[in-house]
Design an enzyme around this catalytic site. Structure first.
Site, PDB file in Angstrom:
ATOM      1  N   GLY A   1       1.140   5.728  -7.458  1.00  0.00           N
ATOM      2  CA  GLY A   1       2.024   4.960  -8.346  1.00  0.00           C
ATOM      3  C   GLY A   1       1.359   4.746  -9.698  1.00  0.00           C
ATOM      4  O   GLY A   1       0.186   4.402  -9.762  1.00  0.00           O
TER       5      GLY A   1
ATOM      6  N   VAL B   1     -11.951   8.206 -20.764  1.00  0.00           N
ATOM      7  CA  VAL B   1     -12.661   9.333 -20.132  1.00  0.00           C
ATOM      8  C   VAL B   1     -12.820  10.475 -21.145  1.00  0.00           C
ATOM      9  O   VAL B   1     -13.918  11.018 -21.336  1.00  0.00           O
ATOM     10  CB  VAL B   1     -11.886   9.820 -18.873  1.00  0.00           C
ATOM     11  CG1 VAL B   1     -12.417  11.170 -18.385  1.00  0.00           C
ATOM     12  CG2 VAL B   1     -11.971   8.782 -17.748  1.00  0.00           C
TER      13      VAL B   1
ATOM     14  N   ARG C   1       2.624  12.116  -5.664  1.00  0.00           N
ATOM     15  CA  ARG C   1       1.974  12.011  -4.351  1.00  0.00           C
ATOM     16  C   ARG C   1       2.137  13.392  -3.718  1.00  0.00           C
ATOM     17  O   ARG C   1       3.246  13.817  -3.431  1.00  0.00           O
ATOM     18  CB  ARG C   1       2.628  10.916  -3.515  1.00  0.00           C
ATOM     19  CG  ARG C   1       2.421   9.516  -4.115  1.00  0.00           C
ATOM     20  CD  ARG C   1       3.013   8.415  -3.254  1.00  0.00           C
ATOM     21  NE  ARG C   1       2.647   7.094  -3.768  1.00  0.00           N
ATOM     22  CZ  ARG C   1       3.501   6.235  -4.327  1.00  0.00           C
ATOM     23  NH1 ARG C   1       4.764   6.541  -4.455  1.00  0.00           N
ATOM     24  NH2 ARG C   1       3.075   5.062  -4.758  1.00  0.00           N
TER      25      ARG C   1
ATOM     26  N   ASP D   1      -5.956   3.614  -3.270  1.00  0.00           N
ATOM     27  CA  ASP D   1      -6.791   4.056  -2.143  1.00  0.00           C
ATOM     28  C   ASP D   1      -6.342   5.384  -1.528  1.00  0.00           C
ATOM     29  O   ASP D   1      -7.177   6.165  -1.065  1.00  0.00           O
ATOM     30  CB  ASP D   1      -6.955   2.957  -1.081  1.00  0.00           C
ATOM     31  CG  ASP D   1      -5.637   2.357  -0.645  1.00  0.00           C
ATOM     32  OD1 ASP D   1      -4.588   2.812  -1.133  1.00  0.00           O
ATOM     33  OD2 ASP D   1      -5.655   1.437   0.190  1.00  0.00           O
TER      34      ASP D   1
ATOM     35  N   THR E   1      -3.794   0.600  -9.975  1.00  0.00           N
ATOM     36  CA  THR E   1      -2.606   0.214  -9.198  1.00  0.00           C
ATOM     37  C   THR E   1      -2.281  -1.241  -9.535  1.00  0.00           C
ATOM     38  O   THR E   1      -3.205  -2.050  -9.712  1.00  0.00           O
ATOM     39  CB  THR E   1      -2.823   0.335  -7.676  1.00  0.00           C
ATOM     40  OG1 THR E   1      -1.804  -0.422  -7.003  1.00  0.00           O
ATOM     41  CG2 THR E   1      -4.157  -0.185  -7.188  1.00  0.00           C
TER      42      THR E   1
ATOM     43  N   ASP F   1      -1.189  -3.285  -7.519  1.00  0.00           N
ATOM     44  CA  ASP F   1      -1.283  -4.109  -6.301  1.00  0.00           C
ATOM     45  C   ASP F   1      -2.588  -4.909  -6.175  1.00  0.00           C
ATOM     46  O   ASP F   1      -2.652  -5.872  -5.400  1.00  0.00           O
ATOM     47  CB  ASP F   1      -1.142  -3.221  -5.049  1.00  0.00           C
ATOM     48  CG  ASP F   1       0.164  -2.454  -5.041  1.00  0.00           C
ATOM     49  OD1 ASP F   1       1.118  -2.897  -5.706  1.00  0.00           O
ATOM     50  OD2 ASP F   1       0.233  -1.407  -4.364  1.00  0.00           O
TER      51      ASP F   1
ATOM     52  N   ASP G   1      -5.237  -4.172  -4.611  1.00  0.00           N
ATOM     53  CA  ASP G   1      -5.591  -4.234  -3.187  1.00  0.00           C
ATOM     54  C   ASP G   1      -6.817  -3.395  -2.833  1.00  0.00           C
ATOM     55  O   ASP G   1      -6.979  -2.988  -1.688  1.00  0.00           O
ATOM     56  CB  ASP G   1      -4.377  -3.771  -2.349  1.00  0.00           C
ATOM     57  CG  ASP G   1      -3.911  -2.368  -2.732  1.00  0.00           C
ATOM     58  OD1 ASP G   1      -4.390  -1.833  -3.754  1.00  0.00           O
ATOM     59  OD2 ASP G   1      -3.075  -1.808  -2.006  1.00  0.00           O
TER      60      ASP G   1
ATOM     61  N   ARG H   1       2.849  -3.971  -2.294  1.00  0.00           N
ATOM     62  CA  ARG H   1       2.716  -3.230  -1.027  1.00  0.00           C
ATOM     63  C   ARG H   1       2.319  -4.200   0.081  1.00  0.00           C
ATOM     64  O   ARG H   1       3.051  -5.151   0.311  1.00  0.00           O
ATOM     65  CB  ARG H   1       1.683  -2.101  -1.172  1.00  0.00           C
ATOM     66  CG  ARG H   1       1.978  -0.929  -0.237  1.00  0.00           C
ATOM     67  CD  ARG H   1       1.008   0.199  -0.486  1.00  0.00           C
ATOM     68  NE  ARG H   1       1.331   0.979  -1.645  1.00  0.00           N
ATOM     69  CZ  ARG H   1       2.144   2.024  -1.653  1.00  0.00           C
ATOM     70  NH1 ARG H   1       2.720   2.408  -0.534  1.00  0.00           N
ATOM     71  NH2 ARG H   1       2.378   2.689  -2.738  1.00  0.00           N
TER      72      ARG H   1
ATOM     73  N   SER I   1      16.336 -27.428  -8.953  1.00  0.00           N
ATOM     74  CA  SER I   1      16.295 -25.971  -8.794  1.00  0.00           C
ATOM     75  C   SER I   1      14.926 -25.586  -8.251  1.00  0.00           C
ATOM     76  O   SER I   1      13.967 -26.348  -8.385  1.00  0.00           O
ATOM     77  CB  SER I   1      16.526 -25.280 -10.128  1.00  0.00           C
ATOM     78  OG  SER I   1      15.462 -25.576 -11.000  1.00  0.00           O
TER      79      SER I   1
ATOM     80  N   ARG J   1      20.373 -17.546  -4.871  1.00  0.00           N
ATOM     81  CA  ARG J   1      20.479 -16.189  -5.391  1.00  0.00           C
ATOM     82  C   ARG J   1      19.169 -15.446  -5.100  1.00  0.00           C
ATOM     83  O   ARG J   1      18.115 -16.076  -4.929  1.00  0.00           O
ATOM     84  CB  ARG J   1      20.708 -16.188  -6.912  1.00  0.00           C
ATOM     85  CG  ARG J   1      22.041 -16.773  -7.340  1.00  0.00           C
ATOM     86  CD  ARG J   1      23.201 -15.882  -6.917  1.00  0.00           C
ATOM     87  NE  ARG J   1      24.477 -16.385  -7.405  1.00  0.00           N
ATOM     88  CZ  ARG J   1      25.225 -17.295  -6.796  1.00  0.00           C
ATOM     89  NH1 ARG J   1      24.822 -17.849  -5.658  1.00  0.00           N
ATOM     90  NH2 ARG J   1      26.393 -17.667  -7.313  1.00  0.00           N
TER      91      ARG J   1
HETATM   92  O1  F6P Z   1       1.384   0.826  -5.178  1.00  0.00           O
HETATM   93  C1  F6P Z   1       2.172   0.482  -6.270  1.00  0.00           C
HETATM   94  C2  F6P Z   1       3.599   0.199  -5.829  1.00  0.00           C
HETATM   95  O2  F6P Z   1       4.361  -0.133  -6.984  1.00  0.00           O
HETATM   96  C3  F6P Z   1       3.756  -0.866  -4.738  1.00  0.00           C
HETATM   97  O3  F6P Z   1       3.675  -2.171  -5.259  1.00  0.00           O
HETATM   98  C4  F6P Z   1       5.098  -0.496  -4.162  1.00  0.00           C
HETATM   99  O4  F6P Z   1       5.182  -0.908  -2.820  1.00  0.00           O
HETATM  100  C5  F6P Z   1       5.114   1.005  -4.264  1.00  0.00           C
HETATM  101  O5  F6P Z   1       4.168   1.371  -5.263  1.00  0.00           O
HETATM  102  C6  F6P Z   1       6.441   1.598  -4.618  1.00  0.00           C
HETATM  103  O6  F6P Z   1       6.329   2.980  -4.547  1.00  0.00           O
HETATM  104  P1  F6P Z   1       7.399   3.995  -5.158  1.00  0.00           P
HETATM  105  O7  F6P Z   1       7.254   3.989  -6.643  1.00  0.00           O
HETATM  106  O8  F6P Z   1       7.049   5.301  -4.559  1.00  0.00           O
HETATM  107  O9  F6P Z   1       8.749   3.477  -4.759  1.00  0.00           O
END
Ligand code: F6P
Length: 328
Positions: A15, A27, A76, A107, A130, A132, A134, A176, A220, A252
């Site tokens: 991603g 780089v 990917r 990763d 990323t 995330d 993570d 994720r 709210s 909502r």
């Molecule tokens: O890893 C980055 C991310 O944006 C996650 O937060 C999410 O779950 C996933 O990629 C979405 O992947 P895609 O762009 O393939 O829908």
């Protein structure tokens, strides 16, 4: 610095994340600074398999430090998971005179880099990119800070309409399997509750908390839900459940989605990308391989790729307590 490496390739994979372009720029310019050639590989590992390369010099990366996405594109690649695919990739790299590879990604991308490096004894270095956050071995991945800022900007806007209509909003954010975005953006946007995969709040406690909030005079509310939350219900099911049990709430749902991955990188991400790019190239020139560059306590660090892949950057549980106190 080693004089055996004459040409380094760089690719972005998985991603995309804001700050990837700033890392490519870093780089390329660090290579130029050290008199090393640099090649950009398009579409991640798929482009490596297809030999989709472009020579890059310091001027080819002008005006990209401020751009979201990745100029090298990302993908990917299923073919790279096969030994035939990796052999073809190796052939293209060696034919082009490339003797080391820098992978900007998450990763999954690092796993590919590690397998490739072991198979062909090829030097690789990872830069964590990323939203995330993570990845073990770095307190910040590229794009995370920008994504947090994007999320709080969106939630601020949702808050305007939520409070005008006395509504409760469930807002789903990315991440994720990790709750870093939800937890930090939740605190930053003043959410009433934050649901993350690392903590099972439970439906009863959620109900209780929302009841308390109503009773305390709040008209709210915002509940931030991590996409990987393990409550057993998605945001839409949560809405139905709360509506059924607390009919006094007008609810909502807003799923923020891929807008969280776009936009100009924050200053933090640009500086981080610049620092990590320098470290990645210079580590390769020092003869190092199979590491991920990262940041810890504002120091640039190296973590073995194997550890970076296996581990996860842990959630700061104290932040959950802070969030609880803030929603008093
Ligand atoms: O890893 C980055 C991310 O944006 C996650 O937060 C999410 O779950 C996933 O990629 C979405 O992947 P895609 O762009 O393939 O829908």
């Amino acid at each position: 610095m080693s004089n055996t490496i004459k040409k380094i390739a760089v690719l972005t994979s998985g991603g995309d994340a804001p700050g990837m372009n700033a890392a490519i720029r870093s780089v390329v310019r660090t290579c130029a600074y050290h008199g090393i050639d640099c090649v950009g590989i398009y579409r991640g590992y798929q482009g490596m398999i297809e030999g989709d390369f472009k020579e890059m010099g310091p001027r080819t990366v002008n005006n990209i430090i401020n751009k979201g996405g990745t100029i090298l594109k990302s993908a990917r690649s299923k073919d790279f998971q096969t030994s035939e695919g990796r052999k073809l990739a190796y052939k293209h790299l060696t034919e082009a005179g490339i003797s080391a590879l820098i992978v900007i990604g998450g990763d999954g991308s690092f796993t590919g880099a590690q397998v490739f490096s072991k198979e062909f004894n090829f030097p690789v270095m990872g830069i964590p990119g990323t939203i995330d956050n993570d990845i073990f071995g770095t307190s910040h991945t590229l794009g995370y800070d920008t994504a947090l800022n994007t999320v709080i900007e969106c939630i601020d806007k949702i808050r305007d309409t939520a409070s005008s209509h006395n509504r409760l909003f469930f807002i789903e954010v990315m991440g994720r399997d990790a709750g870093h975005i939800a937890l930090n953006a939740g605190i930053g946007s003043g959410a009433e509750e934050i649901l993350i995969p690392e903590e099972d709040l439970g439906l009863d406690r959620l109900l209780e908390s929302l009841q308390k909030s109503k009773a305390s005079g709040k008209s709210s509310s915002i509940v931030v839900v991590a996409e990987g939350d393990k409550m057993g219900k998605n945001v839409f099911e949560l809405k139905d459940y709360i509506e059924e049990h607390l009919p006094e709430y007008d609810i909502r749902v807003s799923v923020l989605g891929h807008m969280q991955r776009g936009g100009a990188p924050s200053c933090f991400d640009r500086v981080l990308a610049s620092r990590l790019g320098v470290k990645a190239v210079e580590s390769i020139l020092e003869g190092k391989s199979n590491f991920m560059v990262g940041i810890s306590k504002d120091e640039v660090t190296l973590t073995p790729l194997e550890q970076a892949i296996k581990g996860h950057y842990p959630i700061d549980m104290e932040l959950l307590r802070v969030s609880d106190i803030m929603s008093t």
